[in-house]
Design an enzyme around this catalytic site. Structure first.
Site, PDB file in Angstrom:
ATOM      1  N   CYS A 113       0.999  -1.173  -0.153  1.00  0.00           N
ATOM      2  CA  CYS A 113       0.042   0.319   0.129  1.00  0.00           C
ATOM      3  C   CYS A 113       0.772   1.353  -0.022  1.00  0.00           C
ATOM      4  O   CYS A 113       0.370   2.451  -0.621  1.00  0.00           O
ATOM      5  CB  CYS A 113      -0.967  -0.126   1.227  1.00  0.00           C
ATOM      6  SG  CYS A 113      -2.175  -1.375   1.126  1.00  0.00           S
ATOM      7  N   HIS A 248      -3.321   6.925   3.303  1.00  0.00           N
ATOM      8  CA  HIS A 248      -3.743   5.770   2.468  1.00  0.00           C
ATOM      9  C   HIS A 248      -5.063   5.437   3.022  1.00  0.00           C
ATOM     10  O   HIS A 248      -5.427   5.350   3.924  1.00  0.00           O
ATOM     11  CB  HIS A 248      -2.785   4.653   2.853  1.00  0.00           C
ATOM     12  CG  HIS A 248      -3.056   3.327   2.286  1.00  0.00           C
ATOM     13  ND1 HIS A 248      -3.837   2.901   1.246  1.00  0.00           N
ATOM     14  CD2 HIS A 248      -3.464   2.018   3.152  1.00  0.00           C
ATOM     15  CE1 HIS A 248      -4.169   1.878   1.239  1.00  0.00           C
ATOM     16  NE2 HIS A 248      -4.036   0.937   2.379  1.00  0.00           N
ATOM     17  N   ASN A 278     -10.504   0.328  -0.334  1.00  0.00           N
ATOM     18  CA  ASN A 278      -9.026   0.562  -0.357  1.00  0.00           C
ATOM     19  C   ASN A 278      -8.566  -0.152  -1.514  1.00  0.00           C
ATOM     20  O   ASN A 278      -8.578  -1.297  -1.887  1.00  0.00           O
ATOM     21  CB  ASN A 278      -8.713  -0.443   0.890  1.00  0.00           C
ATOM     22  CG  ASN A 278      -6.986  -0.715   1.032  1.00  0.00           C
ATOM     23  OD1 ASN A 278      -6.270  -0.262   0.318  1.00  0.00           O
ATOM     24  ND2 ASN A 278      -6.568  -1.238   2.282  1.00  0.00           N
TER      25      ASN A 278
HETATM   26  O1  UT7 Z   1      -4.181  -1.503   3.376  1.00  0.00           O
HETATM   27  C1  UT7 Z   1      -3.765  -2.171   4.454  1.00  0.00           C
HETATM   28  C2  UT7 Z   1      -5.004  -3.224   4.514  1.00  0.00           C
HETATM   29  N1  UT7 Z   1      -5.597  -3.521   5.785  1.00  0.00           N
HETATM   30  C3  UT7 Z   1      -6.095  -2.652   6.695  1.00  0.00           C
HETATM   31  O2  UT7 Z   1      -6.317  -1.573   6.616  1.00  0.00           O
HETATM   32  C4  UT7 Z   1      -6.850  -3.570   7.730  1.00  0.00           C
HETATM   33  C5  UT7 Z   1      -6.804  -2.828   9.160  1.00  0.00           C
HETATM   34  N2  UT7 Z   1      -7.891  -3.559   9.790  1.00  0.00           N
HETATM   35  C6  UT7 Z   1      -9.002  -3.021   9.718  1.00  0.00           C
HETATM   36  O3  UT7 Z   1      -9.601  -2.251   9.145  1.00  0.00           O
HETATM   37  C7  UT7 Z   1     -10.194  -3.626  10.822  1.00  0.00           C
HETATM   38  O4  UT7 Z   1      -9.497  -4.443  11.745  1.00  0.00           O
HETATM   39  C8  UT7 Z   1     -11.190  -4.643  10.072  1.00  0.00           C
HETATM   40  C9  UT7 Z   1     -12.165  -3.677   9.250  1.00  0.00           C
HETATM   41  C10 UT7 Z   1     -10.277  -5.638   9.034  1.00  0.00           C
HETATM   42  C11 UT7 Z   1     -11.996  -5.409  10.901  1.00  0.00           C
HETATM   43  O5  UT7 Z   1     -12.780  -4.581  11.829  1.00  0.00           O
HETATM   44  P1  UT7 Z   1     -12.621  -5.005  13.611  1.00  0.00           P
HETATM   45  O6  UT7 Z   1     -13.320  -4.232  14.385  1.00  0.00           O
HETATM   46  O7  UT7 Z   1     -11.243  -5.294  13.805  1.00  0.00           O
HETATM   47  O8  UT7 Z   1     -13.498  -6.477  13.717  1.00  0.00           O
HETATM   48  P2  UT7 Z   1     -13.020  -7.748  13.841  1.00  0.00           P
HETATM   49  O9  UT7 Z   1     -11.887  -8.192  12.905  1.00  0.00           O
HETATM   50  O10 UT7 Z   1     -12.580  -7.452  15.343  1.00  0.00           O
HETATM   51  O11 UT7 Z   1     -14.360  -8.543  14.114  1.00  0.00           O
HETATM   52  C12 UT7 Z   1     -15.469  -8.357  14.599  1.00  0.00           C
HETATM   53  C13 UT7 Z   1     -16.548  -9.079  14.221  1.00  0.00           C
HETATM   54  C14 UT7 Z   1     -16.258 -10.538  13.992  1.00  0.00           C
HETATM   55  O12 UT7 Z   1     -17.348 -11.409  14.423  1.00  0.00           O
HETATM   56  P3  UT7 Z   1     -17.225 -12.240  15.969  1.00  0.00           P
HETATM   57  O13 UT7 Z   1     -16.108 -13.171  15.560  1.00  0.00           O
HETATM   58  O14 UT7 Z   1     -17.113 -11.276  16.941  1.00  0.00           O
HETATM   59  O15 UT7 Z   1     -18.454 -12.909  16.055  1.00  0.00           O
HETATM   60  C15 UT7 Z   1     -16.055 -10.910  12.670  1.00  0.00           C
HETATM   61  O16 UT7 Z   1     -16.482 -11.981  12.092  1.00  0.00           O
HETATM   62  O17 UT7 Z   1     -16.996  -8.580  13.190  1.00  0.00           O
HETATM   63  C16 UT7 Z   1     -17.354  -9.650  12.147  1.00  0.00           C
HETATM   64  N3  UT7 Z   1     -16.822  -9.063  10.834  1.00  0.00           N
HETATM   65  C17 UT7 Z   1     -18.137  -8.752   9.973  1.00  0.00           C
HETATM   66  N4  UT7 Z   1     -19.386  -8.740  10.320  1.00  0.00           N
HETATM   67  C18 UT7 Z   1     -20.130  -8.178   9.325  1.00  0.00           C
HETATM   68  C19 UT7 Z   1     -15.761  -8.956  10.130  1.00  0.00           C
HETATM   69  N5  UT7 Z   1     -16.149  -8.624   8.848  1.00  0.00           N
HETATM   70  C20 UT7 Z   1     -17.467  -8.448   8.712  1.00  0.00           C
HETATM   71  C21 UT7 Z   1     -18.279  -8.093   7.772  1.00  0.00           C
HETATM   72  N6  UT7 Z   1     -19.579  -8.037   7.990  1.00  0.00           N
HETATM   73  N7  UT7 Z   1     -17.929  -7.475   6.774  1.00  0.00           N
END
Ligand code: UT7
Length: 323
Positions: A113, A248, A278
């Site tokens: 990125c 970014h 992204n």
């Molecule tokens: O260019 C670099 C690329 N990467 C990034 O910038 C990623 C940086 N990280 C992030 O932006 C965040 O960590 C995410 C957006 C990827 C995830 O957000 P989060 O608040 O950290 O969510 P989480 O991974 O802790 O997940 C929380 C819950 C989970 O469910 P359980 O296990 O608590 O039941 C996930 O399964 O949210 C669930 N979840 C979703 N639910 C509905 C994850 N993705 C989704 C979704 N829709 N699309």
């Protein structure tokens, strides 16, 4: 000698996929995606498009904006996590041929990125020994690397390309302070197989992008804050001196978390992730081109590009706009 951005261009595919569209294929919702990322839609390529076609269109627009012919370009630097070919030829060479930039050297940079920021930094160094204009193109087809049944990643990414033309002159300003760095201990926090690391990876298809979202999130917030505070510390700018931070575009919550830790109002961050998601290294040049087209940047404006991503790597460039 100063190195200036003298032209910008971008290109995104026509097809738009909304969060509601995604909720028909995975267990997600517009509400979750918007509240956790700020993303509302993304552009996705058709079967005929790829990194070189999108990158070439963005490059042509940047050249036209700069009023520079392809033959005048000394080097083409392409940044992409989704090159046309796994290793060679470089996507830069493919685009060089498409553009007819017959006098240009061409190579790809692998910096995920922050690729655009790395590309600008390499270009500026190169332009100390070769005075000809340089084309930096960042082009990404993220949609072909993600698992469309994995809700954790499929909602986050989009496709697109952005490009800039760089030119040297005696006019003060342009690309100023550069900061690039890496933390290879986090190499697997975002990764995709497909290299010749083992017999198995060499012979099998690369598979999908894999990501530890939380680890990347924490690295991202730290990197943003470091880039901005070190630019202020080392370059003598303060929050009052800058008009824009062009981050970014990965997640609005990363920006919000950074804003709480540094003394820069959120209004100074240019954000368009809602419409493009992204697009990896293309996100900053796409945002920059949009800002230019909207007339949001004027001569003398100071801004900081700040990015982080797989590697893990980070990079920032301070720019005084002179166009
Ligand atoms: O260019 C670099 C690329 N990467 C990034 O910038 C990623 C940086 N990280 C992030 O932006 C965040 O960590 C995410 C957006 C990827 C995830 O957000 P989060 O608040 O950290 O969510 P989480 O991974 O802790 O997940 C929380 C819950 C989970 O469910 P359980 O296990 O608590 O039941 C996930 O399964 O949210 C669930 N979840 C979703 N639910 C509905 C994850 N993705 C989704 C979704 N829709 N699309």
């Amino acid at each position: 000698m100063y190195t200036h951005i003298v032209g910008t261009g971008s290109a995104v595919p026509a097809r738009v996929v909304t969060n509601d569209d995604l909720s028909k294929i995975v267990d997600t919702s517009d509400e979750w995606i918007v509240s956790h990322t700020g993303i509302r839609q993304r552009h996705i390529v058709s079967a005929e498009e790829n990194a070189s076609t999108l990158g070439c269109t963005a490059a042509k627009r940047a050249l036209e904006d700069a009023g520079i012919a392809p033959e005048e370009i000394g080097t083409i630097i392409v940044t992409s996590t989704t090159p046309d070919y796994a290793v060679y030829p470089s996507t830069a060479c493919v685009i060089q041929g498409m553009l007819g930039a017959v006098n240009a050297a061409a190579f790809d940079v692998s910096a995920a990125c922050p690729g655009f920021v790395y590309g600008l930094t390499i270009a500026k160094g190169l332009m100390q020994i070769d005075d000809r204009p340089v084309l930096v193109i960042s082009t990404e087809i993220m949609s072909r690397t993600i698992n469309w049944s994995d809700r954790n990643t499929c909602c986050l990414f989009g496709d697109g390309a952005g490009a800039v033309v760089l030119k040297n002159s005696d006019v003060p300003g342009g690309l100023g302070f550069h900061l690039i760095g890496a933390d290879g201990t986090g190499a697997l926090a975002i990764h995709r197989e497909g290299g010749v690391r083992t017999e198995e990876t060499a012979r099998n298809a690369p598979g999908d992008l894999k990501m530890d979202g939380r680890a990347v999130f924490n690295f991202a917030v730290r990197s943003f804050c470091d880039i901005i505070s070190k630019t202020f510390e080392n370059y003598g700018w303060t929050e009052k001196d800058i008009t824009w931070i062009v981050p970014h575009q990965a997640n609005t919550r990363i920006i919000d978390a950074a804003v709480k830790r540094i003394n820069v109002p959120v209004e100074k961050f240019y954000v368009n992730i809602d419409r493009f998601a992204n697009t990896s290294s293309a996100s900053i040049p796409i945002a920059l081109d949009e800002m230019v087209k909207k007339g949001l940047i004027k001569t003398g404006d100071r801004m900081i590009f700040a990015a982080f991503g797989a590697g893990l790597v980070y990079g920032g460039v301070a720019v005084e706009w002179t166009k």
